[in-house]
Motif scaffolding. Structure first.
Motif, PDB file in Angstrom:
ATOM      1  N   VAL A  97      23.641  33.027  80.273  1.00 36.64           N
ATOM      2  CA  VAL A  97      23.442  34.238  79.475  1.00 36.64           C
ATOM      3  C   VAL A  97      24.271  34.194  78.193  1.00 36.64           C
ATOM      4  CG1 VAL A  97      23.799  36.739  79.434  1.00 36.64           C
ATOM      5  CG2 VAL A  97      22.818  35.650  81.458  1.00 36.64           C
ATOM      6  N   ARG A  98      25.528  33.774  78.305  1.00 36.83           N
ATOM      7  CA  ARG A  98      26.403  33.734  77.129  1.00 36.83           C
ATOM      8  C   ARG A  98      25.903  32.770  76.074  1.00 36.83           C
ATOM      9  NH1 ARG A  98      29.718  30.135  75.700  1.00 36.83           N
ATOM     10  NH2 ARG A  98      29.911  29.182  77.775  1.00 36.83           N
ATOM     11  N   ALA A 119      21.102  39.495  79.921  1.00 36.57           N
ATOM     12  CA  ALA A 119      22.088  39.761  80.965  1.00 36.57           C
ATOM     13  C   ALA A 119      21.481  40.486  82.157  1.00 36.57           C
ATOM     14  CB  ALA A 119      23.244  40.573  80.389  1.00 36.57           C
ATOM     15  N   GLY A 120      20.430  41.263  81.943  1.00 37.96           N
ATOM     16  CA  GLY A 120      19.822  41.994  83.039  1.00 37.96           C
ATOM     17  C   GLY A 120      18.754  41.234  83.782  1.00 37.96           C
ATOM     18  N   HIS A 121      18.493  39.999  83.387  1.00 38.87           N
ATOM     19  CA  HIS A 121      17.456  39.192  84.012  1.00 38.87           C
ATOM     20  C   HIS A 121      18.050  38.252  85.068  1.00 38.87           C
ATOM     21  CE1 HIS A 121      15.434  40.642  80.428  1.00 38.87           C
ATOM     22  NE2 HIS A 121      14.296  40.219  80.904  1.00 38.87           N
ATOM     23  N   HIS A 122      17.223  37.862  86.002  1.00 36.95           N
ATOM     24  CA  HIS A 122      17.647  36.938  87.053  1.00 36.95           C
ATOM     25  C   HIS A 122      16.897  35.613  86.898  1.00 36.95           C
ATOM     26  CE1 HIS A 122      19.888  40.101  89.048  1.00 36.95           C
ATOM     27  NE2 HIS A 122      18.842  40.889  88.906  1.00 36.95           N
ATOM     28  N   PRO A 123      17.572  34.593  86.377  1.00 37.98           N
ATOM     29  CA  PRO A 123      16.891  33.315  86.144  1.00 37.98           C
ATOM     30  C   PRO A 123      16.617  32.563  87.445  1.00 37.98           C
ATOM     31  CG  PRO A 123      19.223  33.065  85.710  1.00 37.98           C
ATOM     32  CD  PRO A 123      18.997  34.536  85.981  1.00 37.98           C
ATOM     33  N   ILE A 124      15.664  31.666  87.370  1.00 38.01           N
ATOM     34  CA  ILE A 124      15.344  30.774  88.486  1.00 38.01           C
ATOM     35  C   ILE A 124      16.034  29.440  88.219  1.00 38.01           C
ATOM     36  CG2 ILE A 124      13.491  29.543  89.683  1.00 38.01           C
ATOM     37  CD1 ILE A 124      11.650  31.893  88.693  1.00 38.01           C
ATOM     38  N   ILE A 125      16.955  29.051  89.085  1.00 36.08           N
ATOM     39  CA  ILE A 125      17.642  27.771  88.906  1.00 36.08           C
ATOM     40  C   ILE A 125      16.658  26.644  89.212  1.00 36.08           C
ATOM     41  CG2 ILE A 125      19.569  26.325  89.619  1.00 36.08           C
ATOM     42  CD1 ILE A 125      20.392  28.897  88.172  1.00 36.08           C
ATOM     43  N   LEU A 126      16.438  25.782  88.232  1.00 37.08           N
ATOM     44  CA  LEU A 126      15.483  24.684  88.381  1.00 37.08           C
ATOM     45  C   LEU A 126      16.141  23.389  88.843  1.00 37.08           C
ATOM     46  CD1 LEU A 126      13.303  25.222  85.183  1.00 37.08           C
ATOM     47  CD2 LEU A 126      12.785  25.923  87.528  1.00 37.08           C
ATOM     48  N   PHE A 180      14.097  31.503  82.477  1.00 42.08           N
ATOM     49  CA  PHE A 180      13.970  32.943  82.246  1.00 42.08           C
ATOM     50  C   PHE A 180      12.529  33.200  81.794  1.00 42.08           C
ATOM     51  CE2 PHE A 180      18.473  32.233  81.649  1.00 42.08           C
ATOM     52  CZ  PHE A 180      19.096  33.400  82.112  1.00 42.08           C
ATOM     53  N   GLN A 181      11.827  34.077  82.457  1.00 42.48           N
ATOM     54  CA  GLN A 181      10.437  34.373  82.120  1.00 42.48           C
ATOM     55  C   GLN A 181      10.329  35.764  81.503  1.00 42.48           C
ATOM     56  OE1 GLN A 181       9.064  32.992  86.295  1.00 42.48           O
ATOM     57  NE2 GLN A 181       7.265  32.725  84.979  1.00 42.48           N
ATOM     58  N   LEU A 182       9.715  35.832  80.321  1.00 42.40           N
ATOM     59  CA  LEU A 182       9.501  37.082  79.611  1.00 42.40           C
ATOM     60  C   LEU A 182       8.004  37.312  79.416  1.00 42.40           C
ATOM     61  CD1 LEU A 182      12.191  36.717  76.782  1.00 42.40           C
ATOM     62  CD2 LEU A 182      12.451  37.792  79.015  1.00 42.40           C
ATOM     63  N   PRO A 183       7.566  38.570  79.352  1.00 41.45           N
ATOM     64  CA  PRO A 183       6.140  38.827  79.130  1.00 41.45           C
ATOM     65  C   PRO A 183       5.691  38.489  77.707  1.00 41.45           C
ATOM     66  CG  PRO A 183       7.384  40.882  79.214  1.00 41.45           C
ATOM     67  CD  PRO A 183       8.325  39.795  79.631  1.00 41.45           C
ATOM     68  N   VAL A 184       6.583  38.713  76.726  1.00 38.89           N
ATOM     69  CA  VAL A 184       6.246  38.455  75.323  1.00 38.89           C
ATOM     70  C   VAL A 184       7.474  37.902  74.612  1.00 38.89           C
ATOM     71  CG1 VAL A 184       4.468  40.239  75.215  1.00 38.89           C
ATOM     72  CG2 VAL A 184       6.838  40.821  74.672  1.00 38.89           C
ATOM     73  N   GLU A 185       7.250  37.355  73.439  1.00 38.89           N
ATOM     74  CA  GLU A 185       8.355  36.855  72.633  1.00 38.89           C
ATOM     75  C   GLU A 185       9.297  37.994  72.229  1.00 38.89           C
ATOM     76  OE1 GLU A 185       7.057  34.719  69.189  1.00 38.89           O
ATOM     77  OE2 GLU A 185       5.359  33.808  70.249  1.00 38.89           O
ATOM     78  N   VAL A 186      10.566  37.640  72.061  1.00 37.87           N
ATOM     79  CA  VAL A 186      11.542  38.573  71.505  1.00 37.87           C
ATOM     80  C   VAL A 186      12.145  37.919  70.262  1.00 37.87           C
ATOM     81  CG1 VAL A 186      12.066  39.654  73.710  1.00 37.87           C
ATOM     82  CG2 VAL A 186      13.376  37.643  72.981  1.00 37.87           C
ATOM     83  N   THR A 187      12.777  38.714  69.423  1.00 40.54           N
ATOM     84  CA  THR A 187      13.361  38.185  68.189  1.00 40.54           C
ATOM     85  C   THR A 187      14.559  37.293  68.492  1.00 40.54           C
ATOM     86  OG1 THR A 187      12.672  40.153  66.963  1.00 40.54           O
ATOM     87  CG2 THR A 187      14.414  38.804  65.980  1.00 40.54           C
ATOM     88  N   ALA A 188      14.578  36.128  67.874  1.00 44.27           N
ATOM     89  CA  ALA A 188      15.687  35.187  68.031  1.00 44.27           C
ATOM     90  C   ALA A 188      16.229  34.817  66.659  1.00 44.27           C
ATOM     91  CB  ALA A 188      15.225  33.937  68.773  1.00 44.27           C
TER      92      ALA A 188
END
Length: 242
Positions: A142-143, A154-161, A184-192
């Motif tokens: 996350v950091r 920070a509020g998401h739960h990633p899947i360790i691959l 980390f899976q998101l429904p849509v793109e976010v600003t980066a």
């Protein structure tokens, strides 16, 4: 950027293979040479001038993501064998633990993945980095993502691959990178927005690794070779969800 293992024939990489003529190149930068460390230690590095100055090898081996052995001198040996390089161009002797967050938005052929342009070698890569002392891999995922792209999951739960050796360009016979890669899976793109060690950040087509290669190549860019296996594992996992 050359992969260090290219200087070592495959049949001679194993530490169990006798090779008395082996002469690895010392790639230790000036700031990590013994004389320099005696004066000032970079904030990202440990003070040990050689592995003989490290006194917690039992603990390091116990906590290692990938098991490793020590040679007759008590020096750590790269788990994959000879690299063609010696010395240290990383923060720690032995394993350097990293975290690589693979952020994907969308589904199927419309999937996209978030990559950065690395400032050190100018290639497209996963926005990851080293785990700080006292930090867990999930915290580092996350950091690092937040520091390099401004994206806060920070509020998401990633899947360790996976937890694997990364064929990092700085690796040597006695210092290397092992990474925890997570999805980390998101429904849509976010600003980066690129920051910290990144000089660019953006979303790339990720229906397959081949689609990603084509898009990056068409933009005149290069995908960081060490991250290809991590990205392929993410594609394989996502394809199983269909």
């Amino acid at each position: 950027m050359n992969e260090s293992t290219q200087t070592v024939p495959a049949e001679l990489r194993s530490w169990s293979t006798h090779w008395p003529q082996y002469q690895p190149v010392d790639v230790t930068p000036a700031e990590l040479q013994p004389a320099a460390l005696a004066t000032a230690v970079p904030g990202w590095a440990e003070a040990a001038a050689t592995p003989a100055d490290v006194h917690d090898w039992d603990e390091r081996r116990r906590c290692a993501l990938v098991p490793f052995e020590l040679d007759a001198r008590g020096w750590p040996l790269h788990p994959r064998g000879r690299t063609g390089s010696t010395g240290r161009n990383l923060g720690r002797w032995g394993e350097n633990s990293a975290a690589d967050p693979i952020v994907v938005a969308g589904n199927g052929r419309s999937r996209v993945v978030l990559l950065i342009t690395r400032g050190d070698i100018g290639v497209e890569a996963i926005p990851g980095g080293m785990v700080d002392p006292g930090e867990t891999a999930p915290q580092a995922l996350v950091r690092e993502l937040r520091e390099e792209t401004g994206v806060d999951l920070a509020g998401h739960h990633p899947i360790i691959l996976g937890r694997d050796i990364v064929d990092d360009w700085r690796q040597t016979d006695h210092a290397w990178v092992s990474s925890t890669s997570a999805l980390f899976q998101l429904p849509v793109e976010v600003t980066a927005v690129a920051a910290d060690d990144a000089v660019g950040a953006g979303w790339w087509p990720f229906g397959s690794l081949n689609q990603l290669d084509i898009a990056i190549g068409a933009a005149g860019r290069t995908l960081y070779a060490a991250h290809r296996p991590l990205l392929q594992r993410a594609v394989d996992y996502l394809n199983q969800l269909k």
